[in-house]
Design an enzyme around this catalytic site. Structure first.
Site, PDB file in Angstrom:
ATOM      1  N   ILE A  16     -10.506 -14.496 -20.905  1.00  0.00           N
ATOM      2  CA  ILE A  16      -9.082 -14.585 -20.558  1.00  0.00           C
ATOM      3  C   ILE A  16      -8.690 -16.028 -20.249  1.00  0.00           C
ATOM      4  O   ILE A  16      -7.673 -16.532 -20.727  1.00  0.00           O
ATOM      5  CB  ILE A  16      -8.768 -13.653 -19.362  1.00  0.00           C
ATOM      6  N   VAL A 157      -2.636  -5.495 -13.986  1.00  0.00           N
ATOM      7  CA  VAL A 157      -2.467  -4.044 -14.152  1.00  0.00           C
ATOM      8  C   VAL A 157      -2.031  -3.715 -15.567  1.00  0.00           C
ATOM      9  O   VAL A 157      -0.850  -3.706 -15.891  1.00  0.00           O
ATOM     10  CB  VAL A 157      -1.444  -3.480 -13.149  1.00  0.00           C
ATOM     11  N   GLY A 159      -2.832  -5.268 -18.710  1.00  0.00           N
ATOM     12  CA  GLY A 159      -2.517  -6.312 -19.699  1.00  0.00           C
ATOM     13  C   GLY A 159      -1.051  -6.664 -19.714  1.00  0.00           C
ATOM     14  O   GLY A 159      -0.455  -6.934 -18.668  1.00  0.00           O
ATOM     15  N   GLY A 212     -18.868  -4.443 -28.056  1.00  0.00           N
ATOM     16  CA  GLY A 212     -18.367  -5.341 -27.009  1.00  0.00           C
ATOM     17  C   GLY A 212     -17.135  -4.809 -26.294  1.00  0.00           C
ATOM     18  O   GLY A 212     -16.515  -5.507 -25.495  1.00  0.00           O
ATOM     19  N   ASP A 226     -12.123   0.883 -12.401  1.00  0.00           N
ATOM     20  CA  ASP A 226     -11.150  -0.110 -12.891  1.00  0.00           C
ATOM     21  C   ASP A 226      -9.739   0.474 -12.866  1.00  0.00           C
ATOM     22  O   ASP A 226      -8.792  -0.175 -12.402  1.00  0.00           O
ATOM     23  CB  ASP A 226     -11.527  -0.550 -14.323  1.00  0.00           C
ATOM     24  N   LYS A 230      -6.371  -0.658 -10.427  1.00  0.00           N
ATOM     25  CA  LYS A 230      -5.004  -0.923 -10.897  1.00  0.00           C
ATOM     26  C   LYS A 230      -4.012  -0.010 -10.182  1.00  0.00           C
ATOM     27  O   LYS A 230      -2.901  -0.428  -9.837  1.00  0.00           O
ATOM     28  CB  LYS A 230      -4.959  -0.762 -12.417  1.00  0.00           C
TER      29      LYS A 230
END
Lengths: 344, 344
Positions: A16, A157, A159, A212, A226, A230
């Site tokens: 990122i 939260v 993208g 990946g 995850d 968020k």
């Protein structure tokens, strides 16, 4: 019109962070012409240490260095091996900190200390790092307010899906009875493939790891943490609830069977890992769990590269947002929108 | 914290205006507690004339009067038969004008004059009325900027769907390659029913008229002009294009046949009245026309009470928003969000 100079520091030069550096190059002209400011990268920290230059590091140099498998500390003339990110923040003289280091949900470090240091120095902060927000949202927001600076986190939260922004800025005057979201790409991809291709959970996971999409240790994604992170950030930022992970019932997707997915499909529904905040009494009940929803639900047909949210409100009806083609670039794009919102 | 007093004037007391008056009652406490302001209705205009009271008209009195089939001019002690809305604006001393009178796309009057008058007096303006925006967007925005006040219109483009807000506030730093929207409920309802129930256009239209969904003179909706109005406002407000209706290719739904809808369904697609702005050379090509889109398109499955938009961007991927349960209340709800954004 005079072009404003904005001195930024970037912490984290993973996928990122590097995508953001590329955007600094690609978007320089648009930012100058449309929004009237220029960013100068005065500091960068990664695992190797840091690099500082008050005259401005060149994003292209950092990208070359990273492409060669080296860290910021190796930057000729400006590298500082082993310098921790909070020290970088104290020394770099930035106006704005970009936090893109990996999420740590145990104690939020080193991101939490980095952000506190930046706010303490009256730097604006744009964070894609969820850890500090999940663990200390009310504290960090109070600190930002007290210091008169902005702390934005729309990239944290889902993208580029404007989950937080819609909640904070479009639902003004509403009561939110409920929100539901699909916030985790790894689990969404695995469930989509299990349903579409009849793969077992183990095979779909192994495939996603080989590509990946899932990490070697997929626990945070697969077990729902995850998505729960968020949800906690949304509950704090949109619903005004000072909750943490302990307030969320969390169930991941390890227990979802192909047969259940296929039965749901046959019945005109889908199973998705849904994060939910539902009004209950004076508060909200928060949960993340595999949930059967009808195909008419706005989130039921989300494909592997989409994330989305739906708000159920009293006077604006339902508002759903779905973002597609999500990945590293769109998360960096969401950080950029926060930067423009602050500086533009 | 001191509660801020906001003096508002409302022009238009049709369905949307009355829904807003009801929200003034229902939301008074939320606005005071969460956003720190109170609205006082110092003036109201409708077809009968106006009513003024610097001490505040009671929304409940107006609602009773309207329910009894009478106009503002008939309000005891405060009614002003025949007073035009711009005179009301000059005399009422409001801080903020709410414009909810019917859209006139020929010359935008009387709304255009009303809004110009309000901006000239440094009143903020929240408009659900599309006519003035379609005809004079750059002029009105320049006037608002010059006067240092806000002109907001999120209710004018697809009810509570945050079409304008996402474009202006979430796509910061992006290039929009294309936007597509379903902005008109009447045509969407008719096309949905033709496809689902095998009704002809004429029967579906007559049914919608009987239910009050379509107007007695449905030309503006059916022939695509309402959708084109909204596209023009988006093109101005989000894409920065000083365009008017003359720049939009417009085709309505009169020519859509059941057979075409059924063939589309059989082929996994749907026909929707799509409004589109697509980058072409240095500018954008604007069109409203019945368009075949695959069922995987985020707007293909919109039901009769939904409206939606999708933005195709360079660095945020695609962002789609769909608002459901749309109607008079949600449009008033969108006006309220603009009021809170200005005053809160």
């Amino acid at each position: 019109m005079a072009v404003k100079q904005v001195r930024v520091a970037l912490v984290g030069a993973g996928n990122i962070g590097r995508a953001f550096l590329q955007l600094m190059l690609d978007k320089a002209e648009l930012l100058r012409q449309r929004h009237g400011f220029e960013m100068t990268l005065v500091g960068l920290a990664d695992r190797s240490g840091a690099a500082l230059d008050p005259a401005g590091l060149r994003p292209a140099d950092i990208l070359s260095l990273k492409a060669a498998g080296r860290g910021a500390a190796a930057l000729p003339a400006h590298g500082q091996p082993g310098m921790p990110p909070d020290e970088l923040v104290r020394r770099c003289g930035a106006d704005l900190l970009l936090e893109a280091s990996p999420t740590n949900i145990v104690d939020g470090q080193p991101g939490l200390r980095t952000i506190e240091t930046a706010l303490g120095l009256k730097m604006h902060v744009v964070s894609a790092n969820k850890g500090p927000l999940v663990l200390a949202y009310p504290h960090l927001m109070a600190l930002a307010r007290q210091q008169g600076v902005a702390l934005k986190h729309s990239a944290a939260v889902a993208g580029s899906c404007p989950t937080v922004n819609i909640g904070q800025r479009d639902l003004l005057g509403c009561q939110v009875a409920r929100l539901e979201g699909i916030f985790n790409m790894t689990t969404n991809t695995i469930l989509c493939r299990m349903a579409e291709k009849g793969l077992s959970f183990d095979v779909a996971l192994a495939q996603a790891q080989a590509e990946g999409i899932a990490e070697a240790d997929p626990t945070l994604d697969i077990d729902g943490w995850d998505a729960a992170n968020k949800l906690v950030i949304l509950a704090n930022s949109v619903l005004g609830l000072p909750v943490t992970l302990a307030d969320v019932e969390v169930e991941g997707i390890r227990g979802v069977r192909i047969e259940a997915l296929q039965r749901a499909q046959a019945e005109g529904s889908a199973i998705k890992l849904l994060a939910t905040a539902a009004q209950a009494g004076d508060g909200y009940k928060l949960a993340v769990r595999p949930t059967t929803i009808p195909l008419t639900h706005p989130l039921a047909r989300l494909t592997a590269d989409q994330m989305g949210i739906i708000y159920y409100t009293d006077v604006q009806g339902t508002i759903a947002a779905v973002a597609g083609q999500q990945g590293v670039l769109t998360t960096a794009g969401a950080m950029l929108r926060d930067v423009v919102a602050i500086c533009g």
